[in-house]
Design a protein around this motif. Structure first.
Motif, PDB file in Angstrom:
ATOM      1  N   ALA A   1     -27.783   6.225  56.179  1.00  0.00           N
ATOM      2  CA  ALA A   1     -28.889   6.688  55.342  1.00  0.00           C
ATOM      3  C   ALA A   1     -29.475   5.553  54.509  1.00  0.00           C
ATOM      4  N   MET A   2     -28.681   4.493  54.272  1.00  0.00           N
ATOM      5  CA  MET A   2     -29.145   3.382  53.446  1.00  0.00           C
ATOM      6  C   MET A   2     -30.159   2.492  54.162  1.00  0.00           C
ATOM      7  N   MET A   3     -30.233   2.577  55.482  1.00  0.00           N
ATOM      8  CA  MET A   3     -31.133   1.696  56.226  1.00  0.00           C
ATOM      9  C   MET A   3     -32.589   1.815  55.768  1.00  0.00           C
ATOM     10  N   PRO A   4     -33.193   3.020  55.767  1.00  0.00           N
ATOM     11  CA  PRO A   4     -34.571   3.112  55.267  1.00  0.00           C
ATOM     12  C   PRO A   4     -34.675   2.867  53.766  1.00  0.00           C
ATOM     13  N   VAL A   5     -33.588   3.130  53.026  1.00  0.00           N
ATOM     14  CA  VAL A   5     -33.594   2.919  51.578  1.00  0.00           C
ATOM     15  C   VAL A   5     -33.684   1.425  51.258  1.00  0.00           C
ATOM     16  N   ILE A   6     -33.088   0.584  52.110  1.00  0.00           N
ATOM     17  CA  ILE A   6     -33.144  -0.866  51.894  1.00  0.00           C
ATOM     18  C   ILE A   6     -34.584  -1.348  51.895  1.00  0.00           C
ATOM     19  N   THR A   7     -35.386  -0.842  52.847  1.00  0.00           N
ATOM     20  CA  THR A   7     -36.805  -1.209  52.878  1.00  0.00           C
ATOM     21  C   THR A   7     -37.503  -0.755  51.608  1.00  0.00           C
ATOM     22  N   PHE A   8     -37.183   0.443  51.166  1.00  0.00           N
ATOM     23  CA  PHE A   8     -37.791   0.976  49.949  1.00  0.00           C
ATOM     24  C   PHE A   8     -37.397   0.148  48.730  1.00  0.00           C
ATOM     25  N   LEU A   9     -36.123  -0.249  48.662  1.00  0.00           N
ATOM     26  CA  LEU A   9     -35.676  -1.098  47.558  1.00  0.00           C
ATOM     27  C   LEU A   9     -36.359  -2.459  47.614  1.00  0.00           C
ATOM     28  N   GLY A  10     -36.636  -2.941  48.830  1.00  0.00           N
ATOM     29  CA  GLY A  10     -37.371  -4.196  48.977  1.00  0.00           C
ATOM     30  C   GLY A  10     -38.746  -4.121  48.351  1.00  0.00           C
ATOM     31  N   MET A  11     -39.429  -3.004  48.561  1.00  0.00           N
ATOM     32  CA  MET A  11     -40.741  -2.789  47.947  1.00  0.00           C
ATOM     33  C   MET A  11     -40.625  -2.805  46.421  1.00  0.00           C
ATOM     34  N   ILE A  12     -39.585  -2.151  45.904  1.00  0.00           N
ATOM     35  CA  ILE A  12     -39.381  -2.080  44.458  1.00  0.00           C
ATOM     36  C   ILE A  12     -39.082  -3.464  43.887  1.00  0.00           C
ATOM     37  N   ILE A  13     -38.209  -4.221  44.564  1.00  0.00           N
ATOM     38  CA  ILE A  13     -37.861  -5.567  44.092  1.00  0.00           C
ATOM     39  C   ILE A  13     -39.097  -6.450  44.050  1.00  0.00           C
ATOM     40  N   ALA A  14     -39.897  -6.393  45.114  1.00  0.00           N
ATOM     41  CA  ALA A  14     -41.117  -7.199  45.159  1.00  0.00           C
ATOM     42  C   ALA A  14     -42.050  -6.846  44.012  1.00  0.00           C
ATOM     43  N   GLU A  15     -42.144  -5.567  43.709  1.00  0.00           N
ATOM     44  CA  GLU A  15     -43.044  -5.117  42.646  1.00  0.00           C
ATOM     45  C   GLU A  15     -42.594  -5.598  41.277  1.00  0.00           C
ATOM     46  N   ILE A  16     -41.303  -5.450  40.965  1.00  0.00           N
ATOM     47  CA  ILE A  16     -40.849  -5.781  39.616  1.00  0.00           C
ATOM     48  C   ILE A  16     -40.678  -7.286  39.424  1.00  0.00           C
ATOM     49  N   VAL A  17     -40.352  -8.022  40.499  1.00  0.00           N
ATOM     50  CA  VAL A  17     -40.245  -9.480  40.369  1.00  0.00           C
ATOM     51  C   VAL A  17     -41.627 -10.110  40.256  1.00  0.00           C
ATOM     52  N   ALA A  18     -42.612  -9.516  40.940  1.00  0.00           N
ATOM     53  CA  ALA A  18     -43.975 -10.031  40.857  1.00  0.00           C
ATOM     54  C   ALA A  18     -44.541  -9.887  39.449  1.00  0.00           C
ATOM     55  N   GLY A  19     -44.015  -8.944  38.702  1.00  0.00           N
ATOM     56  CA  GLY A  19     -44.486  -8.793  37.323  1.00  0.00           C
ATOM     57  C   GLY A  19     -44.829  -7.359  36.984  1.00  0.00           C
ATOM     58  N   SER A  20     -44.111  -6.795  36.026  1.00  0.00           N
ATOM     59  CA  SER A  20     -44.375  -5.423  35.589  1.00  0.00           C
ATOM     60  C   SER A  20     -45.447  -5.477  34.507  1.00  0.00           C
ATOM     61  N   ILE A  21     -46.692  -5.521  34.957  1.00  0.00           N
ATOM     62  CA  ILE A  21     -47.813  -5.832  34.075  1.00  0.00           C
ATOM     63  C   ILE A  21     -47.945  -4.838  32.927  1.00  0.00           C
ATOM     64  N   VAL A  22     -47.931  -3.546  33.251  1.00  0.00           N
ATOM     65  CA  VAL A  22     -48.163  -2.529  32.221  1.00  0.00           C
ATOM     66  C   VAL A  22     -47.049  -2.545  31.182  1.00  0.00           C
ATOM     67  N   VAL A  23     -45.807  -2.594  31.636  1.00  0.00           N
ATOM     68  CA  VAL A  23     -44.666  -2.569  30.713  1.00  0.00           C
ATOM     69  C   VAL A  23     -44.656  -3.809  29.827  1.00  0.00           C
ATOM     70  N   GLU A  24     -44.993  -4.959  30.382  1.00  0.00           N
ATOM     71  CA  GLU A  24     -45.048  -6.184  29.577  1.00  0.00           C
ATOM     72  C   GLU A  24     -46.125  -6.073  28.495  1.00  0.00           C
ATOM     73  N   GLN A  25     -47.218  -5.419  28.820  1.00  0.00           N
ATOM     74  CA  GLN A  25     -48.276  -5.223  27.827  1.00  0.00           C
ATOM     75  C   GLN A  25     -47.814  -4.280  26.716  1.00  0.00           C
ATOM     76  N   VAL A  26     -47.162  -3.178  27.093  1.00  0.00           N
ATOM     77  CA  VAL A  26     -46.738  -2.174  26.108  1.00  0.00           C
ATOM     78  C   VAL A  26     -45.712  -2.749  25.137  1.00  0.00           C
ATOM     79  N   PHE A  27     -44.751  -3.508  25.664  1.00  0.00           N
ATOM     80  CA  PHE A  27     -43.662  -4.028  24.820  1.00  0.00           C
ATOM     81  C   PHE A  27     -43.944  -5.428  24.274  1.00  0.00           C
ATOM     82  N   GLY A  28     -45.106  -5.978  24.589  1.00  0.00           N
ATOM     83  CA  GLY A  28     -45.461  -7.291  24.071  1.00  0.00           C
ATOM     84  C   GLY A  28     -44.602  -8.406  24.618  1.00  0.00           C
ATOM     85  N   LEU A  29     -44.236  -8.318  25.895  1.00  0.00           N
ATOM     86  CA  LEU A  29     -43.387  -9.343  26.508  1.00  0.00           C
ATOM     87  C   LEU A  29     -44.251 -10.462  27.080  1.00  0.00           C
TER      88      LEU A  29
END
Length: 319
Positions: free
Chosen positions: A240-268
């Motif tokens: 069951a983890m096989m398709p989840v790995i791809t999904f986690l890859g999407m998540i990792i790419a998104e948060i490493v690229a920069g969590s723009i909204v959250v950085e704005q809210v918390f002043g990071l």
């Protein structure tokens, strides 16, 4: 080996195409960077001098070749808006390296929260036979996914900062001054990033496991006397983890690229916030490099996911 070479060639070609598109886009955007930097009161002589210093008096193709050559050497140019002093512009590389640890550490904390919480939650949800628990988790995850990131950041700030007083809203501490205080402050932005991703990953894993539990090998395992726990963890979870790995890859790419909204809210002062401010101030050298960075992160993470797939699943490795 041929597979790795093919993927690396694809990565390089994609980065090249993105670099051309980004550079070309900033050549046709309305407005004059020189006027934006010097203001409308600058003399024609000063404008001509700065235009020559920035290379704007050369043909676009020549400017692109010079720019991409410098990038490959690690020279990202200078920022139009940030400066060390009145007479010296700040190098883009120095600017980005100062902001990057904030985004990367935020991504690391977020990813830890996502994996530690979502996988056990997804397994529990898939193995549960309680209608009440199933309905409760369904409502909670659906609500978590539906709440916008900026509003979730506000809720986390209000609950943990103002009500529970676990941190001081806006009281960001630089990693250069106090790493422990820096990490403690980042836990709450990381929680804001992680909550929707936890809900999505848990739901995705649960659905994947329920699909796997209908497979023939599960019935075979039960017929051999395996109990629910052994079937769930020993057989179903791995597949069951096989398709989840791809999904986690999407998540990792998104948060490493920069969590723009959250950085704005918390002043990071991270990559996402730098990108927004650079776009608004037309700081094109910074924007160009950040777009290349985001592109590289996304492509490289998917490259690693493909490699991991081939390591985990022998059927893919044999192709």
């Amino acid at each position: 080996m041929k597979y790795l070479v093919k993927k690396l060639i694809t990565l390089i070609i994609t980065l090249f195409m993105v670099s051309v598109a980004v550079f070309a886009a900033f050549q046709i955007i309305p407005g004059d960077v020189v006027t934006s930097i010097l203001g409308t009161e600058a003399t024609p002589e000063r404008e001509a001098q700065l235009r020559s210093e920035l290379g704007f008096d050369k043909p676009p193709v020549e400017r692109y070749v010079a720019w991409i050559t410098d990038v490959l050497r690690g020279d990202f140019g200078v920022s139009y808006r940030y400066s060390r002093n009145m007479n010296e512009m700040m190098p883009v590389s120095e600017l980005i390296w100062d902001k990057l640890p904030v985004t990367l550490w935020l991504a690391a904390l977020s990813l830890i929260l996502i994996i530690v919480i979502s996988i056990p939650l997804g397994v529990l949800w898939a193995g549960s036979r309680s209608r009440v628990l199933d309905a409760l988790l369904s409502v909670i995850t659906q609500a978590s996914m539906a709440v916008p990131s900026f509003f979730l950041g506000i809720l986390v700030t209000y609950l943990f900062g103002i009500v529970l007083k676990l941190f001081v809203p806006g009281g960001y501490v630089s990693y250069k001054e106090d790493f422990a205080g820096f990490t403690g402050y980042l836990i709450f932005p990381a929680l804001s990033v992680a909550i929707p991703k936890i809900a999505m990953t848990a739901r995705f894993l649960r659905n994947s496991m329920l699909t796997e539990m209908k497979s023939d090998y599960v019935r075979t395992a039960y017929s051999k006397g395996c109990d629910d726990k052994r079937v769930l963890y020993g057989h179903v979870l791995k597949n069951a983890m096989m398709p989840v790995i791809t999904f986690l890859g999407m998540i990792i790419a998104e948060i490493v690229a920069g969590s723009i909204v959250v950085e704005q809210v918390f002043g990071l002062p991270g990559i996402g916030r730098l990108l927004i401010s650079s776009i608004s101030t037309r700081d094109f050298p910074v924007v160009e490099i950040l777009i290349l960075y985001i592109t590289f992160v996304v492509i490289f993470v998917y490259f690693l996911v493909d490699i991991l797939y081939r390591v985990i699943d022998p059927r893919i490795s044999g192709k």
